[in-house]
Design a protein around this motif. Structure first.
Motif, short mmCIF file in Angstrom:
data_model
loop_
_atom_site.label_atom_id
_atom_site.label_comp_id
_atom_site.label_asym_id
_atom_site.label_seq_id
_atom_site.Cartn_x
_atom_site.Cartn_y
_atom_site.Cartn_z
N SER A 80 0.43 -1.03 0.18
CA SER A 80 0.11 0.54 -0.21
C SER A 80 1.27 1.50 0.21
CB SER A 80 -1.63 0.73 1.49
OG SER A 80 -0.03 -0.47 2.41
N LYS A 81 1.74 1.02 0.72
CA LYS A 81 3.04 2.16 0.96
C LYS A 81 3.30 2.62 -0.30
CE LYS A 81 5.88 2.25 4.36
NZ LYS A 81 6.75 2.07 5.25
N ILE A 117 -6.46 10.54 -0.77
CA ILE A 117 -4.91 9.59 -1.47
C ILE A 117 -5.55 9.22 0.34
CG2 ILE A 117 -3.02 9.48 -0.02
CD1 ILE A 117 -2.35 12.27 -1.92
N SER A 118 -6.29 10.25 1.48
CA SER A 118 -6.24 9.80 2.67
C SER A 118 -7.95 8.65 2.29
CB SER A 118 -7.20 10.63 3.73
OG SER A 118 -7.11 10.28 4.78
N SER A 119 -8.40 8.47 1.37
CA SER A 119 -9.70 7.86 1.53
C SER A 119 -9.23 6.76 0.59
CB SER A 119 -11.08 8.06 0.63
OG SER A 119 -11.72 7.29 0.07
N ILE A 120 -8.70 6.10 -0.15
CA ILE A 120 -7.37 5.62 -0.90
C ILE A 120 -6.87 4.85 0.01
CG2 ILE A 120 -6.58 4.89 -2.81
CD1 ILE A 120 -7.52 6.98 -4.47
N GLU A 121 -6.04 5.54 0.35
CA GLU A 121 -5.20 4.91 1.85
C GLU A 121 -6.20 3.72 2.38
OE1 GLU A 121 -1.27 6.03 3.45
OE2 GLU A 121 -1.98 7.43 4.13
N ARG A 122 -6.72 4.28 3.14
CA ARG A 122 -7.75 3.30 4.19
C ARG A 122 -8.38 2.25 3.42
NH1 ARG A 122 -10.01 7.79 5.61
NH2 ARG A 122 -11.94 8.60 4.38
N GLU A 123 -8.63 2.27 2.87
CA GLU A 123 -9.29 1.16 2.03
C GLU A 123 -8.00 0.13 1.95
OE1 GLU A 123 -12.90 0.17 1.40
OE2 GLU A 123 -12.85 2.19 2.67
N LEU A 125 -5.40 -0.16 3.16
CA LEU A 125 -4.59 -0.29 4.30
C LEU A 125 -5.31 -1.62 5.27
CD1 LEU A 125 -3.15 2.77 6.06
CD2 LEU A 125 -2.06 0.69 4.96
N SER A 126 -6.53 -1.03 4.99
CA SER A 126 -7.40 -1.96 5.52
C SER A 126 -8.01 -3.72 4.82
CB SER A 126 -9.00 -1.83 5.43
OG SER A 126 -10.10 -2.61 5.23
N TYR A 127 -7.46 -3.31 3.61
CA TYR A 127 -7.61 -4.40 2.93
C TYR A 127 -6.38 -5.22 2.79
CZ TYR A 127 -6.48 -7.49 -1.71
OH TYR A 127 -6.72 -8.94 -2.36
N GLU A 128 -5.30 -4.80 3.05
CA GLU A 128 -3.65 -4.78 3.96
C GLU A 128 -3.87 -6.46 4.88
OE1 GLU A 128 0.49 -3.67 4.65
OE2 GLU A 128 -0.40 -2.55 3.36
N GLN A 129 -4.52 -5.51 5.70
CA GLN A 129 -4.27 -5.93 6.62
C GLN A 129 -5.57 -7.66 6.87
OE1 GLN A 129 -3.03 -5.72 9.92
NE2 GLN A 129 -1.98 -4.36 8.56
N GLN A 130 -6.54 -6.80 6.03
CA GLN A 130 -7.51 -8.60 5.86
C GLN A 130 -6.41 -9.45 5.16
OE1 GLN A 130 -10.56 -7.68 2.57
NE2 GLN A 130 -10.57 -10.02 2.81
N GLN A 131 -5.72 -9.26 4.26
CA GLN A 131 -5.36 -10.28 3.45
C GLN A 131 -3.76 -10.84 3.96
OE1 GLN A 131 -5.22 -12.15 0.39
NE2 GLN A 131 -7.37 -10.87 0.41
#
Length: 482
Positions: A80-81, A117-123, A125-131
């Motif tokens: 994500s980064k 950027i804030s909105s996209i990053e939030r989604e 990071l959420s997907y990254e943590q889920q995976q």
């Protein structure tokens, strides 16, 4: 991120090619000045265009087949980064390319950048943590499954079984701590694992017919959950009966007792199920021994025939010396008849009744015929006919079905033409074989079903004609008395 930069370049090119400002139509002098698009309205449109560019980037980069949201498992870590940095560079480039008429809209563009950027990053990071969470869970589940698999592979080694069991429990403990299970959930997971571990292990012993299945079941049955316990207990008890019965029957069979004495020993068994299983194993041993002996006799007979045929061709006067007199009387008799016929005639004439009889066997039970010892038929079959049946024994299933269809059609023609005598049936079949070979020679291929039926029809007509001529000649002889 070189691949992603290339993807951005293509994206920008596509956007640039597909986007064009509408041309402002030429207005007449009569149009008032306030109808022209003002600078602030143009800036607003540019702001919307910037937002569209960002949304397009999100769709085409993040949601593409190889985009961020297609990455699974541990490969997602820190991705994500990278994507966010790329998005920020992309927006900065776009903003630098846009000329605003006032600082207000410039600041608005920067705020859109921040919000997007804030909105996209939030989604992301959420997907990254889920995976990562799914990957972590899968690793734990694989470790638990591996502990059971390893125990099964080394089930004869108690030390490895024990260590595998402890490893599985350790993984469950780590899962409990990571996922913060309550005591009830933790105990349920442990109980389920213990049941799966020992039921899998016991099942493996059952499949291997190993009596250790009974030992493990009795030792660990309290750990088995009810849905596994009943079926497993039935399988283990049946295995125990079969193992005892097998060993009992094997020892009894080795004594080679006559039927009555063997029966006396069996009656000493007081358990009805055990007695039934013993009888079954004794029958299997007897059948296996019989089959093994038949194979030995078959091999012995075939080799003796080979010896006799070889010596007949070399020095027929010595042939009788090569007959194996340890064989059954009929084998000996057939070999002597073979030698005598060769001495008298120099060849063997086919017994047509025997031919038709053996051919019938072939079609009645194809699999049984393939195992039959036909060596003794050499005394009553010409070499050509004997080789024909040797080929029949090598027939594949699809070829047999073809022959079987022909045979059924031939039987129909026998009835129509009243070809009842085995001698006539033999002549019919031999003529049909020659007709098929001639067809193959001329056409360079086997006859198909339609052409085979036509050949059978032609042979039938020939036999009908011959029969009419034969009956006509018989009437002439009867009328003249000659």
């Amino acid at each position: 991120m070189q691949g992603n930069n290339l993807q951005n370049n293509n994206f920008e090119k596509n956007i640039t090619n597909s986007f064009s400002m509408r041309k402002i139509p030429v207005v007449s002098n009569s149009c008032s000045e306030n109808e022209n698009i003002k600078d602030d309205n143009i800036d607003k449109i540019k702001i919307i265009e910037l937002s569209n560019f960002i949304d397009k980037w999100e769709q085409e980069v993040l949601f593409s087949d190889n985009g961020f949201f297609s990455i699974k498992g541990k490969e997602i870590k820190n991705k994500s980064k990278d994507f966010i940095n790329e998005l920020e560079d992309f927006i900065n480039t776009k903003i630098s390319e846009i000329s605003f008429s006032s600082p207000f809209f410039k600041n608005m563009a920067l705020q859109i950048k921040k919000d997007k950027i804030s909105s996209i990053e939030r989604e992301m990071l959420s997907y990254e943590q889920q995976q990562l969470k799914e990957w972590e869970t899968q690793v734990y589940e694989d470790a638990i499954s591996s502990s059971i698999s390893r125990a099964i592979l080394y089930k004869s080694n108690p030390n490895i079984v024990s260590s595998s069991f402890k490893n599985g429990l350790s993984v469950i403990k780590v899962m409990s701590e990571k996922e913060e299970w309550n005591r009830k959930t933790y105990n349920q997971k442990v109980e389920a694992y213990k049941s799966q571990f020992f039921s899998s292990l016991i099942n493996s012993f059952v499949q291997d017919k190993d009596i250790k299945a009974f030992i493990y079941f009795n030792k660990h049955k309290d750990m088995l959950q009810d849905e596994n316990k009943e079926k497993l207990e039935e399988a283990v008890n049946q295995l125990k009966v079969n193992v005892i019965a097998y060993n009992w029957a094997k020892e009894l069979f080795s004594y080679k007792l006559d039927k009555s004495k063997q029966e006396d020993e069996i009656k000493k068994v007081k358990d009805e199920e055990l007695e039934k299983s013993i009888r079954s194993f004794l029958n299997n041993f007897s059948q296996s021994e019989k089959k093994e002996q038949e194979e030995k006799d078959k091999d012995k007979n075939q080799k003796n025939w080979e010896e006799i045929i070889n010596i007949v061709n070399e020095d027929i006067d010595k042939a009788l010396l090569y007959v194996d007199y340890s064989m059954p009387k009929d084998n000996i008799k057939h070999k002597k008849e073979y030698i005598n016929q060769i001495k008298q005639n120099g060849y063997i004439s086919t017994d047509k009744k025997q031919f038709i009889s053996l051919l019938t066997e072939f079609f009645i039970d194809f699999e049984k015929f393939k195992q039959k010892d036909i060596s003794d038929f050499q005394y009553c079959f010409s070499k050509e006919d004997y080789d024909l049946f040797l080929d029949f024994q090598k027939t594949e299933k699809d070829k047999f079905l073809q022959l079987f269809f022909d045979y059924k059609y031939i039987q129909k023609k026998f009835n129509e033409a009243e070809i009842k005598k085995t001698e006539e049936q033999y002549d019919f079949i031999k003529l049909l074989i020659l007709s098929k070979e001639e067809y193959k020679s001329v056409n360079k291929k086997e006859a198909d079903l339609d052409n085979r039926n036509k050949l059978i029809d032609l042979v039938t007509e020939r036999f009908k004609q011959n029969k009419k001529e034969g009956e006509k000649n018989d009437r002439i002889i009867d009328s003249t008395g000659k």
